[in-house]
Design a protein around this motif. Sequence first.
Motif, PDB file in Angstrom:
ATOM      1  N   LEU A 232       0.856  -1.190   0.000  1.00  0.00           N
ATOM      2  CA  LEU A 232       0.000   0.000   0.000  1.00  0.00           C
ATOM      3  C   LEU A 232       0.885   1.229   0.000  1.00  0.00           C
ATOM      4  O   LEU A 232       1.736   1.377   0.862  1.00  0.00           O
ATOM      5  CB  LEU A 232      -0.849   0.036   1.271  1.00  0.00           C
ATOM      6  CG  LEU A 232      -2.177  -0.703   1.273  1.00  0.00           C
ATOM      7  CD1 LEU A 232      -2.788  -0.616   2.656  1.00  0.00           C
ATOM      8  CD2 LEU A 232      -3.117  -0.105   0.246  1.00  0.00           C
ATOM      9  N   ILE A 233       0.675   2.101  -0.962  1.00  0.00           N
ATOM     10  CA  ILE A 233       1.400   3.369  -0.981  1.00  0.00           C
ATOM     11  C   ILE A 233       0.423   4.467  -1.344  1.00  0.00           C
ATOM     12  O   ILE A 233      -0.241   4.404  -2.378  1.00  0.00           O
ATOM     13  CB  ILE A 233       2.523   3.372  -2.043  1.00  0.00           C
ATOM     14  CG1 ILE A 233       3.612   2.350  -1.724  1.00  0.00           C
ATOM     15  CG2 ILE A 233       3.126   4.770  -2.167  1.00  0.00           C
ATOM     16  CD1 ILE A 233       4.617   2.796  -0.699  1.00  0.00           C
ATOM     17  N   ASP A 234       0.290   5.439  -0.492  1.00  0.00           N
ATOM     18  CA  ASP A 234      -0.414   6.660  -0.881  1.00  0.00           C
ATOM     19  C   ASP A 234      -0.085   7.769   0.101  1.00  0.00           C
ATOM     20  O   ASP A 234       0.493   7.532   1.154  1.00  0.00           O
ATOM     21  CB  ASP A 234      -1.928   6.439  -1.000  1.00  0.00           C
ATOM     22  CG  ASP A 234      -2.524   5.863   0.260  1.00  0.00           C
ATOM     23  OD1 ASP A 234      -2.458   6.549   1.292  1.00  0.00           O
ATOM     24  OD2 ASP A 234      -3.044   4.726   0.210  1.00  0.00           O
ATOM     25  N   ASN A 279       4.041  -2.019  -9.579  1.00  0.00           N
ATOM     26  CA  ASN A 279       5.122  -1.762  -8.632  1.00  0.00           C
ATOM     27  C   ASN A 279       5.399  -0.291  -8.459  1.00  0.00           C
ATOM     28  O   ASN A 279       4.972   0.550  -9.238  1.00  0.00           O
ATOM     29  CB  ASN A 279       6.392  -2.548  -8.963  1.00  0.00           C
ATOM     30  CG  ASN A 279       6.972  -2.230 -10.301  1.00  0.00           C
ATOM     31  OD1 ASN A 279       6.240  -1.998 -11.260  1.00  0.00           O
ATOM     32  ND2 ASN A 279       8.283  -2.209 -10.388  1.00  0.00           N
ATOM     33  N   CYS A 280       6.088  -0.014  -7.376  1.00  0.00           N
ATOM     34  CA  CYS A 280       6.303   1.358  -6.932  1.00  0.00           C
ATOM     35  C   CYS A 280       7.709   1.790  -7.312  1.00  0.00           C
ATOM     36  O   CYS A 280       8.658   1.035  -7.171  1.00  0.00           O
ATOM     37  CB  CYS A 280       6.117   1.452  -5.425  1.00  0.00           C
ATOM     38  SG  CYS A 280       6.298   3.133  -4.794  1.00  0.00           S
ATOM     39  N   VAL A 281       7.828   3.046  -7.732  1.00  0.00           N
ATOM     40  CA  VAL A 281       9.129   3.605  -8.092  1.00  0.00           C
ATOM     41  C   VAL A 281      10.060   3.618  -6.880  1.00  0.00           C
ATOM     42  O   VAL A 281      11.281   3.605  -7.026  1.00  0.00           O
ATOM     43  CB  VAL A 281       8.943   5.026  -8.686  1.00  0.00           C
ATOM     44  CG1 VAL A 281       8.438   5.991  -7.615  1.00  0.00           C
ATOM     45  CG2 VAL A 281      10.214   5.542  -9.316  1.00  0.00           C
ATOM     46  N   SER A 282       9.474   3.624  -5.690  1.00  0.00           N
ATOM     47  CA  SER A 282      10.291   3.662  -4.468  1.00  0.00           C
ATOM     48  C   SER A 282      10.778   2.290  -4.034  1.00  0.00           C
ATOM     49  O   SER A 282      11.393   2.153  -2.977  1.00  0.00           O
ATOM     50  CB  SER A 282       9.499   4.289  -3.320  1.00  0.00           C
ATOM     51  OG  SER A 282       9.117   5.588  -3.663  1.00  0.00           O
ATOM     52  N   GLY A 367       3.510   3.042 -10.406  1.00  0.00           N
ATOM     53  CA  GLY A 367       2.250   3.530  -9.838  1.00  0.00           C
ATOM     54  C   GLY A 367       2.159   5.042  -9.754  1.00  0.00           C
ATOM     55  O   GLY A 367       1.096   5.617  -9.970  1.00  0.00           O
ATOM     56  N   TYR A 368       3.290   5.695  -9.479  1.00  0.00           N
ATOM     57  CA  TYR A 368       3.219   7.145  -9.204  1.00  0.00           C
ATOM     58  C   TYR A 368       2.883   7.977 -10.432  1.00  0.00           C
ATOM     59  O   TYR A 368       2.563   9.159 -10.292  1.00  0.00           O
ATOM     60  CB  TYR A 368       4.531   7.641  -8.568  1.00  0.00           C
ATOM     61  CG  TYR A 368       5.645   7.964  -9.541  1.00  0.00           C
ATOM     62  CD1 TYR A 368       6.360   6.956 -10.174  1.00  0.00           C
ATOM     63  CD2 TYR A 368       5.989   9.281  -9.829  1.00  0.00           C
ATOM     64  CE1 TYR A 368       7.373   7.248 -11.070  1.00  0.00           C
ATOM     65  CE2 TYR A 368       6.999   9.589 -10.727  1.00  0.00           C
ATOM     66  CZ  TYR A 368       7.686   8.566 -11.339  1.00  0.00           C
ATOM     67  OH  TYR A 368       8.689   8.860 -12.229  1.00  0.00           O
ATOM     68  N   VAL A 369       2.985   7.391 -11.625  1.00  0.00           N
ATOM     69  CA  VAL A 369       2.603   8.140 -12.828  1.00  0.00           C
ATOM     70  C   VAL A 369       1.358   7.560 -13.493  1.00  0.00           C
ATOM     71  O   VAL A 369       0.998   7.973 -14.602  1.00  0.00           O
ATOM     72  CB  VAL A 369       3.735   8.175 -13.883  1.00  0.00           C
ATOM     73  CG1 VAL A 369       4.897   9.022 -13.416  1.00  0.00           C
ATOM     74  CG2 VAL A 369       4.175   6.769 -14.258  1.00  0.00           C
TER      75      VAL A 369
HETATM   76 MO   LIG Z   1       4.719   4.376  -5.825  1.00  0.00          MO
END
Ligand SMILES: [Mo]
Length: 513
Positions: A232-234, A279-282, A367-369
């Motif tokens: 979970l990322i937000d 997947n997340c850039v982080s 995910g971030y874009v």
């Molecule tokens: Mo992300």
Amino acid sequence: MKTSRGWWWLSGIVAGTLGVTASYLVAGLLRIRESPVVAVAEGLIALTPGPVARWAIDTFGTADKAVLLLGMFLIMAVVFAWLGQLARDRWWAAVTGFCLLGAVGAVAIIAAPGTPVAEFVPLVIGLITWLLALAVLAEWLRRWELVEASDDEDSDPTHSRRGFVLTLAAVGAAAAVGGVLGRVAESGRRAVEESRRLLRLDGVTKPPVPEGVPVGVDGIAPWQTPVPDFYLIDTAIIQPTIDPRDWRLRIHGMVDREIVLDYDDLLRREMTEDWITLNCVSNEVGGDLIGNAWWSGVRLAVLLGEAGVQPGADAILQTSDDGWSCGTPLAAVTDGRNAMLAVAMNGAALEIEHGFPVRTIVPGLFGYVSACKWVVDIEVTRFEDTTAYWTDKGWAELGPVKLSSRIDAPRAGESVPVGTLVCAGVAWAQHTGVAGVEISLDGGAWRDATLGEVPNNDTWVQWRATLTSLEAGDHEVRVRAIDRDGKVQTGVVSDVKPDGATGWHTIEFTATA
Ligand SMILES: [Mo]
Ligand SMILES: Nc1nc2c(c(=O)[nH]1)N[C@H]1C(S)=C(S)[C@@H](COP(=O)(O)O)O[C@H]1N2
């Protein structure tokens, strides 16, 4: 003369109630599943022997939970009163009591499956509030007692008594307000949870994991990530709770016809479904900010087609209900890949945390874009005319995922027997696909791993490789992947910022005879 014990009891109860409502309110605001009290109740239910539970259900019917909660509140009131009285002479004993009660709450929370640290926040805030409230009340009570006890004719207890009574009233009022607000905060989410459970999503299927996909090694992340394990990322402190009946999506900007869709409008469109890895850039090299699920939704390209994209546009700016935003290349959502407004994940309506009722999924992009949760607005635009949440903070404008691989078995630092060792893990290059995975032991030659099958190029792939004649001692194994364009994963180490980490995942382990 001393003040009566009753005042100490009452102070204990009122302070304790404020602590409970504070934790309840915080739980509601933070969208935490259960307040500590409910967690304890659930724990008690789980611990109740079957016959007793059946007796309770027979006797109290559907009110059994309410009876349990009421009983718990009564018991807590007694404990609060008692601790209030302890606070009169032995403050340390009262504090010990608080800590014990807190420990009961903590154990109940830990006992519930999959406990994030955030679940403890309400408990801690509740305890602190309770202690502070009791300390303030005790202070006034003590002053009052001192004045009452003094033989001085001039000393008038009215002032200290009034101070105490006002403080008591204030704490009581705060508890009542906290309780009501907590109820509101919780019921908002509960109402949406209920709408979510009652949804019927026609066309959403729940297929089994395709055959040949798992490589069958213990310790490797499951190919299909269960929703509770999905990362979970937000940026939302309070996650939006949107009833599907209230959800609207506006598609506007460089379009011929502006569109406003509601949930039913969306579901009337043809459903698309697919396995897609997000997947997340982080995600650091070797990290777990990645998951693979079966997504169901409506293709973005269909909706953009209806709106009629005007020439010159190269981006869509997506905005969520809580104001988060991301810019996504228009090409990535119209080039035929399964970029969708998803309504379901692994065959069930999205969880609130994952963007209920509607979020975007674009295979091949971080995910971030792309993967806007709680999406409510899509503006067709040009990159040069927009900024978005993370790009404003120095992250790259374009976020294609990077060819990557991870070792899941053995674990770092693990001790394994000498001889034969099976290494395994995952590799991904969404929308390009993984053609091969190689591992290297102790800096030696790269050797091929065996890949599991995949249903498409948008998911990660599991790999396994067997090392033989492993000698005793410390070892190091590293992994790299090759994508379907023939590109070999780079060993150059770079940080997650601005556009994703690179480097080979390397594990150290020990073989013992
Ligand atoms: Mo992300
Ligand atoms: N509304 C909203 N959507 C968001 C984010 C966010 O902070 N707010 N974070 C994004 C990021 S960085 C990632 S990696 C994915 C994570 O999706 P998940 O939490 O469902 O795994 O959501 C994306 N969508």
